[in-house]
Motif scaffolding. Sequence first.
Motif, PDB file in Angstrom:
ATOM      1  N   VAL A  82       0.859  -1.171   0.000  1.00 16.60           N
ATOM      2  CA  VAL A  82       0.000   0.000   0.000  1.00 16.60           C
ATOM      3  C   VAL A  82       0.902   1.229   0.000  1.00 16.60           C
ATOM      4  N   ASN A  83       0.451   2.262  -0.663  1.00 14.51           N
ATOM      5  CA  ASN A  83       1.188   3.513  -0.688  1.00 14.51           C
ATOM      6  C   ASN A  83       0.458   4.497   0.216  1.00 14.51           C
ATOM      7  N   CYS A  84       1.162   4.946   1.254  1.00 17.87           N
ATOM      8  CA  CYS A  84       0.530   5.828   2.214  1.00 17.87           C
ATOM      9  C   CYS A  84       1.596   6.640   2.936  1.00 17.87           C
ATOM     10  N   LEU A  85       1.269   7.877   3.274  1.00 12.17           N
ATOM     11  CA  LEU A  85       2.181   8.765   3.996  1.00 12.17           C
ATOM     12  C   LEU A  85       3.515   8.916   3.275  1.00 12.17           C
ATOM     13  N   GLY A  86       3.469   8.838   1.944  1.00 13.71           N
ATOM     14  CA  GLY A  86       4.682   8.989   1.152  1.00 13.71           C
ATOM     15  C   GLY A  86       5.613   7.798   1.229  1.00 13.71           C
ATOM     16  N   ALA A  87       5.114   6.659   1.673  1.00 14.04           N
ATOM     17  CA  ALA A  87       5.951   5.471   1.798  1.00 14.04           C
ATOM     18  C   ALA A  87       5.239   4.267   1.195  1.00 14.04           C
ATOM     19  N   THR A  88       6.021   3.257   0.865  1.00 17.44           N
ATOM     20  CA  THR A  88       5.489   1.988   0.395  1.00 17.44           C
ATOM     21  C   THR A  88       5.496   1.030   1.571  1.00 17.44           C
ATOM     22  N   ILE A  89       4.322   0.529   1.919  1.00 21.75           N
ATOM     23  CA  ILE A  89       4.168  -0.303   3.112  1.00 21.75           C
ATOM     24  C   ILE A  89       3.762  -1.708   2.684  1.00 21.75           C
ATOM     25  N   PRO A  90       4.492  -2.736   3.123  1.00 24.31           N
ATOM     26  CA  PRO A  90       4.141  -4.104   2.718  1.00 24.31           C
ATOM     27  C   PRO A  90       2.873  -4.599   3.414  1.00 24.31           C
ATOM     28  N   LEU A  91       2.096  -5.389   2.671  1.00 22.94           N
ATOM     29  CA  LEU A  91       0.883  -6.003   3.208  1.00 22.94           C
ATOM     30  C   LEU A  91       1.219  -7.366   3.803  1.00 22.94           C
ATOM     31  N   ASN A  92       0.540  -7.707   4.883  1.00 26.03           N
ATOM     32  CA  ASN A  92       0.621  -9.053   5.443  1.00 26.03           C
ATOM     33  C   ASN A  92      -0.683  -9.753   5.125  1.00 26.03           C
ATOM     34  N   GLY A  93      -0.631 -11.042   4.785  1.00 27.20           N
ATOM     35  CA  GLY A  93      -1.831 -11.810   4.503  1.00 27.20           C
ATOM     36  C   GLY A  93      -2.157 -11.841   3.030  1.00 27.20           C
ATOM     37  N   SER A  94      -3.274 -12.480   2.730  1.00 28.22           N
ATOM     38  CA  SER A  94      -3.763 -12.578   1.362  1.00 28.22           C
ATOM     39  C   SER A  94      -5.283 -12.665   1.427  1.00 28.22           C
ATOM     40  N   TYR A  95      -5.912 -12.754   0.259  1.00 28.81           N
ATOM     41  CA  TYR A  95      -7.369 -12.768   0.201  1.00 28.81           C
ATOM     42  C   TYR A  95      -7.904 -13.838   1.132  1.00 28.81           C
ATOM     43  N   PRO A  96      -8.849 -13.553   1.996  1.00 27.17           N
ATOM     44  CA  PRO A  96      -9.680 -12.364   2.146  1.00 27.17           C
ATOM     45  C   PRO A  96      -9.243 -11.426   3.276  1.00 27.17           C
ATOM     46  N   ASP A  97      -8.111 -11.682   3.941  1.00 24.50           N
ATOM     47  CA  ASP A  97      -7.698 -10.868   5.090  1.00 24.50           C
ATOM     48  C   ASP A  97      -6.285 -10.324   4.907  1.00 24.50           C
ATOM     49  N   TRP A  98      -6.164  -8.999   5.018  1.00 20.33           N
ATOM     50  CA  TRP A  98      -4.858  -8.347   4.934  1.00 20.33           C
ATOM     51  C   TRP A  98      -4.659  -7.476   6.164  1.00 20.33           C
ATOM     52  N   SER A  99      -3.411  -7.149   6.431  1.00 17.95           N
ATOM     53  CA  SER A  99      -3.114  -6.199   7.505  1.00 17.95           C
ATOM     54  C   SER A  99      -1.833  -5.446   7.156  1.00 17.95           C
ATOM     55  N   PHE A 100      -1.722  -4.256   7.718  1.00 21.09           N
ATOM     56  CA  PHE A 100      -0.496  -3.472   7.576  1.00 21.09           C
ATOM     57  C   PHE A 100      -0.399  -2.514   8.748  1.00 21.09           C
ATOM     58  N   THR A 101       0.791  -1.973   8.938  1.00 25.70           N
ATOM     59  CA  THR A 101       1.058  -1.086  10.069  1.00 25.70           C
ATOM     60  C   THR A 101       1.616   0.233   9.565  1.00 25.70           C
ATOM     61  N   LEU A 102       1.058   1.314  10.071  1.00 23.20           N
ATOM     62  CA  LEU A 102       1.584   2.656   9.819  1.00 23.20           C
ATOM     63  C   LEU A 102       2.274   3.109  11.095  1.00 23.20           C
ATOM     64  N   SER A 103       3.424   3.732  10.980  1.00 17.62           N
ATOM     65  CA  SER A 103       4.126   4.152  12.196  1.00 17.62           C
ATOM     66  C   SER A 103       4.865   5.460  11.997  1.00 17.62           C
ATOM     67  N   GLU A 104       5.270   6.025  13.130  1.00 15.37           N
ATOM     68  CA  GLU A 104       6.117   7.221  13.194  1.00 15.37           C
ATOM     69  C   GLU A 104       5.505   8.414  12.472  1.00 15.37           C
ATOM     70  N   PHE A 105       4.303   8.778  12.873  1.00  8.15           N
ATOM     71  CA  PHE A 105       3.685   9.991  12.343  1.00  8.15           C
ATOM     72  C   PHE A 105       2.894  10.654  13.450  1.00  8.15           C
ATOM     73  N   GLY A 106       2.220  11.730  13.141  1.00  6.30           N
ATOM     74  CA  GLY A 106       1.466  12.472  14.150  1.00  6.30           C
ATOM     75  C   GLY A 106       2.283  13.626  14.691  1.00  6.30           C
ATOM     76  N   GLY A 107       1.711  14.323  15.666  1.00 12.02           N
ATOM     77  CA  GLY A 107       2.341  15.506  16.234  1.00 12.02           C
ATOM     78  C   GLY A 107       3.681  15.223  16.896  1.00 12.02           C
ATOM     79  N   THR A 108       3.796  14.067  17.533  1.00 13.67           N
ATOM     80  CA  THR A 108       5.040  13.720  18.230  1.00 13.67           C
ATOM     81  C   THR A 108       5.916  12.783  17.425  1.00 13.67           C
ATOM     82  N   GLY A 109       5.409  12.260  16.316  1.00 12.86           N
ATOM     83  CA  GLY A 109       6.169  11.302  15.520  1.00 12.86           C
ATOM     84  C   GLY A 109       6.179   9.912  16.133  1.00 12.86           C
ATOM     85  N   ARG A 110       5.347   9.692  17.154  1.00 10.94           N
ATOM     86  CA  ARG A 110       5.297   8.383  17.812  1.00 10.94           C
ATOM     87  C   ARG A 110       3.967   7.677  17.605  1.00 10.94           C
ATOM     88  N   SER A 111       3.013   8.309  16.920  1.00  9.06           N
ATOM     89  CA  SER A 111       1.709   7.685  16.689  1.00  9.06           C
ATOM     90  C   SER A 111       1.849   6.561  15.673  1.00  9.06           C
TER      91      SER A 111
END
Length: 162
Positions: A82-111
């Motif tokens: 997935v492309n998000c927050l200016g980065a390419t983030i790998p997906l975990n899983g396959s059809y029908p369930d996927w997951s991914f993690t977004l990190s190091e953003f927000g006001g403090t950079g820790r969200s």
Amino acid sequence: MIKNNKNNKKGFAILFAVTLSSILLSIALGVTNIALKELKFSTSAKATNDAFFAADTGIECALFNDKSPTTSFPQTGGSGIVNCLGATIPLNGSYPDWSFTLSEFGGTGRSCAKVTLSRSLDNSTNPPSIATLIVSKGYNNGDSSCNSTNADRIERELRVMY
């Protein structure tokens, strides 16, 4: 006898001073306790906003990457990213369930956010259609894997079904 009475009155000044200082100390401790609770509440409100922002960002990222015709979550094939927050983030899983993690953003950079996308067959429609459920759990702090041992960590969850 008169000298005895004068000696008995000397302790009154000390008793009065100790009582007055105890009352003033109690008032000061009460005010300090209230101030600390207000400070903790204001910090908690900011952390709640960061966690909600992270969850919302995760939902928006999943929705953006699920647009037709270039969805990142197809039944077969797909890019696996997935492309998000200016980065390419790998997906975990396959059809029908996927997951991914977004990190190091927000006001403090820790969200961070943990996002899952699930597809299921909805037989309640004619013809049957595919229902999509996106669950985004946002946190006010976390590492690159969105894990934390902080006891004051706050989580907010958003769900979107279409």
